[in-house]
Scaffold this motif. Structure first.
Motif, PDB file in Angstrom:
ATOM      1  N   ALA A 130      80.891 115.740  40.780  1.00  0.00           N
ATOM      2  CA  ALA A 130      80.473 115.002  39.459  1.00  0.00           C
ATOM      3  C   ALA A 130      79.835 114.932  39.050  1.00  0.00           C
ATOM      4  N   THR A 138      91.624 113.335  42.165  1.00  0.00           N
ATOM      5  CA  THR A 138      91.536 111.599  41.353  1.00  0.00           C
ATOM      6  C   THR A 138      92.909 111.199  40.877  1.00  0.00           C
ATOM      7  N   VAL A 139      93.732 112.681  40.625  1.00  0.00           N
ATOM      8  CA  VAL A 139      95.231 111.827  39.502  1.00  0.00           C
ATOM      9  C   VAL A 139      95.879 111.959  41.385  1.00  0.00           C
ATOM     10  N   GLY A 167      89.292 105.970  43.901  1.00  0.00           N
ATOM     11  CA  GLY A 167      89.673 106.902  42.833  1.00  0.00           C
ATOM     12  C   GLY A 167      88.210 107.025  42.260  1.00  0.00           C
ATOM     13  N   ARG A 168      87.413 105.742  42.034  1.00  0.00           N
ATOM     14  CA  ARG A 168      86.110 106.037  40.650  1.00  0.00           C
ATOM     15  C   ARG A 168      85.425 106.015  41.770  1.00  0.00           C
ATOM     16  N   THR A 173      80.221 109.277  37.826  1.00  0.00           N
ATOM     17  CA  THR A 173      79.384 110.208  37.730  1.00  0.00           C
ATOM     18  C   THR A 173      77.693 109.964  37.550  1.00  0.00           C
ATOM     19  N   ASN A 182      95.208 108.574  42.415  1.00  0.00           N
ATOM     20  CA  ASN A 182      95.128 107.377  42.175  1.00  0.00           C
ATOM     21  C   ASN A 182      96.595 107.020  41.827  1.00  0.00           C
ATOM     22  N   MET A 194      83.646  97.547  44.082  1.00  0.00           N
ATOM     23  CA  MET A 194      83.509  96.175  44.133  1.00  0.00           C
ATOM     24  C   MET A 194      84.750  96.049  42.984  1.00  0.00           C
ATOM     25  N   GLY A 239      85.054 109.804  40.928  1.00  0.00           N
ATOM     26  CA  GLY A 239      84.488 110.343  40.185  1.00  0.00           C
ATOM     27  C   GLY A 239      83.362 109.924  39.399  1.00  0.00           C
TER      28      GLY A 239
END
Lengths: 300, 280
Positions: free
Chosen positions: A247, A277-278, A216-217, A222, A281, A162, A220
């Motif tokens: 993850a 994720t690349v 993206g966050r 974890t 992003n 958020m 990944g």
């Protein structure tokens, strides 16, 4: 010359590091890649003893938990962002953004700790039974209630992403020229209509970028997920059931892996996660750049 | 007329809903901080900071080893990461249109979005697998790698805020280029760079995932970075997921210490400059 040389060396170090990362992950994953190839992505069995590895449940779990997070976090953070840029009294802006930026500073493992001992008992006792009673006709809200579950992970992820979505969308909303608002208000729009029909559409691609950045966050993230999702290699429709993410499997199994193939399979998972994720992003960056360059000039 | 009334009500309703969103968004922070203090504060005393963990099942014990470990690894990580990050940021600000700057900038954004667990796997294959043992140094390397892109981007943004006239004045007075860079440009935006660095340090101080299989953690006091090393976030993770009540108590207290460290660093960062700052 020395000055320039030192700076250049530092700048070169960054692409080099990334190239190194890609290379090392590729080499590390090679064993699993040659053994399973593309079937790795579609396989559903994950059995270290039988040396059979398929990442499909992990990929599904990653996507589902991230999607849940977005479903919860996007309306909330957009609401906050629009409120803060368009409606709030100016004395409220600084404190609220400060508090929400603090949320971004809390370490993931602390979210996990809080999730285990506060969020999960609350969800298990109150929220999950309520969902099952009211929305139980949907397959997502059926079956036995576990505390550690896909839904619990999705909720904690929502809290964690958020702040990112909020601060980026706030920035793109602030970059909208005020003539947009004034024009809408001048045509007789209510303040909400001005915000929703004149300001938000202007910033649309930037907001989408913010959401993708949050995605993206979430993909990944974890520790908190590892602690809350239940860690089971299965695909179950019910969101009350435990799941697994890419993850989380790396966090759980990497230090315990014993065979080369197991390490390699986990590295393959890491490589896949990295690529995803690349892509996500890069897409988000492009959208955000387009807005902040094309629209508001350099006023932001 | 009816329609106008409806539109007015709708406007009010939506504003109300958004205020509700603000309340919902702020609640988790209050709840998390509240529980941390409620459950952690009572366990914090001098012994907690100075003693080592008690054997499982026994009462007492502290996290001295984790405090030392975190300090060592974060300091070493900063020692590696900050110069590279600041240097690369300076390069990008000095030669903004060069191809190297464009590539570095893009790569830094990519690295910023890379999950920290992936960095952990990378450092594992790069260092741990080759050395054949876990070490605090590997942990520092992972933390440094996470810091570099953050520091680089904030440094560049800060340098870009320095007025061109200042640089030109220095050059006109006969300062060589490097001296202009170091003594005029950097000095002007030093608070901003310090802010960025402190925020990066705060962020990596709370990182757990990249340490799981690089530093690994340890139950012993250890001042040798070539050995497996304990860290505060790792301690929270191990103790929170462990079976003992006593462990959970220590997890809460450790988390409180960790969050205080992070908050103090963020506040210091804010004090270091008035410039509003986002690290993404």
């Amino acid at each position: 010359m020395v000055y320039r040389g030192v700076l250049t060396a530092a700048a070169i170090a960054i692409p080099t590091l990334l190239a190194f990362l890609v290379y090392e992950l590729w080499i590390g994953a090679e064993l699993a890649i040659s053994r399973f190839g593309f079937d790795f992505i579609t396989g559903t069995t994950w059995d270290p003893v039988a040396e059979e590895f398929g990442a499909f449940p992990l990929i599904v779990g990653t996507l589902v938990s991230a999607a849940l997070a977005l479903v919860i976090a996007v309306p909330l953070s957009l609401g906050v962002a629009i409120y803060l840029t368009e409606f709030s009294p100016s004395w409220l802006r600084q404190p609220v953004s400060f508090v929400i930026e603090l949320l971004a500073a809390i370490p993931s493992v602390v979210y996990g700790l809080w999730g285990i001992f506060v969020l999960i008992p609350f969800l298990r006792a109150t929220v999950f039974p309520f969902l099952r009673d009211t929305l139980g006709f949907l397959p997502f809200f059926q079956g036995p209630i576990y505390g550690n579950s896909m839904l619990a992970a999705g909720i904690i992820l929502a809290i964690m992403v958020m702040p990112y979505i909020m601060s980026v969308s706030r920035e793109v909303l602030m970059a909208v020229p005020s003539s947009q608002r004034e024009a809408a208000l001048g045509l007789g729009a209510t303040r909400w209509e001005a915000a929703w029909t004149a300001v938000v559409p202007y910033a649309r691609s930037g907001i989408i970028g913010a959401v993708i950045l949050g995605l993206g966050r979430a993909l990944g993230e974890t520790m908190a997920v590892t602690m809350l999702i239940g860690n089971r290699h299965e695909i179950v429709a019910s969101l009350f059931a435990p799941g697994y993410t890419m993850a989380a499997v790396i966090a759980n199994e990497f230090s315990e892996a014993s065979t080369d193939l197991h390490f390699s399979a986990l590295t393959y998972v890491a490589f896949t996660l990295f690529l995803v994720t690349v892509l996500v992003n890069a897409g988000a960056r492009l959208l955000i750049w387009r807005v902040s360059r094309g629209g508001g000039g350099n006023s932001a | 007329m009816n329609r106008l009334i409806w539109r007015r009500w709708k406007s009010r309703l939506m504003v109300g809903a958004m205020m509700g969103a603000v309340v919902i968004a702020v609640t988790p922070l209050i709840l998390i901080l509240g529980t941390l203090f409620a459950k952690g504060a009572s366990s914090i005393n001098l012994a907690f900071f100075t003693s080592l963990p008690a054997p499982p099942g026994e009462a007492g014990g502290g996290v001295a080893h984790a405090i030392v470990g975190t300090l060592m690894m974060v300091a070493t990580g900063a020692l590696i990461g900050l110069p590279v990050g600041v240097g690369a940021g300076m390069y990008c600000a000095e030669y903004p249109r060069s191809r190297l700057a464009t590539v570095s900038r893009f790569v830094a954004d990519v690295m910023n979005g890379t999950p920290s667990i992936v960095v952990g796997v990378f450092i594992w294959t790069l260092i741990v697998a080759k050395q054949k043992h876990f070490s605090g140094f590997a942990g520092s390397a992972a933390l440094a790698m996470i810091m570099i892109p953050m520091v680089m981007r904030t440094t560049e943004e800060m340098i870009k805020l320095v007025p061109h006239a200042l640089r030109e004045a220095a050059l006109a007075l006969g300062y060589p280029y490097w001296r202009t860079g170091l003594t005029v440009v950097i000095r002007t935006c030093l608070p901003g760079i310090v802010t960025g660095s402190l925020l990066a340090i705060a962020r990596v101080a709370g990182e757990t995932a990249p340490l799981l299989f690089t530093a690994l953690g340890s139950q012993f006091m250890n001042t040798n970075l070539n050995e497996p090393t304990a860290a505060l976030p790792l301690t929270v993770y191990t103790y929170a997921t462990g079976p003992y009540e006593e462990w959970h108590r220590i997890a809460w207290a450790t988390a409180l210490v960790l969050i205080l460290v992070v908050l103090v660093l963020s506040l210091l960062a804010r004090l270091a400059t008035r410039q509003r700052f986002d690290v993404r």
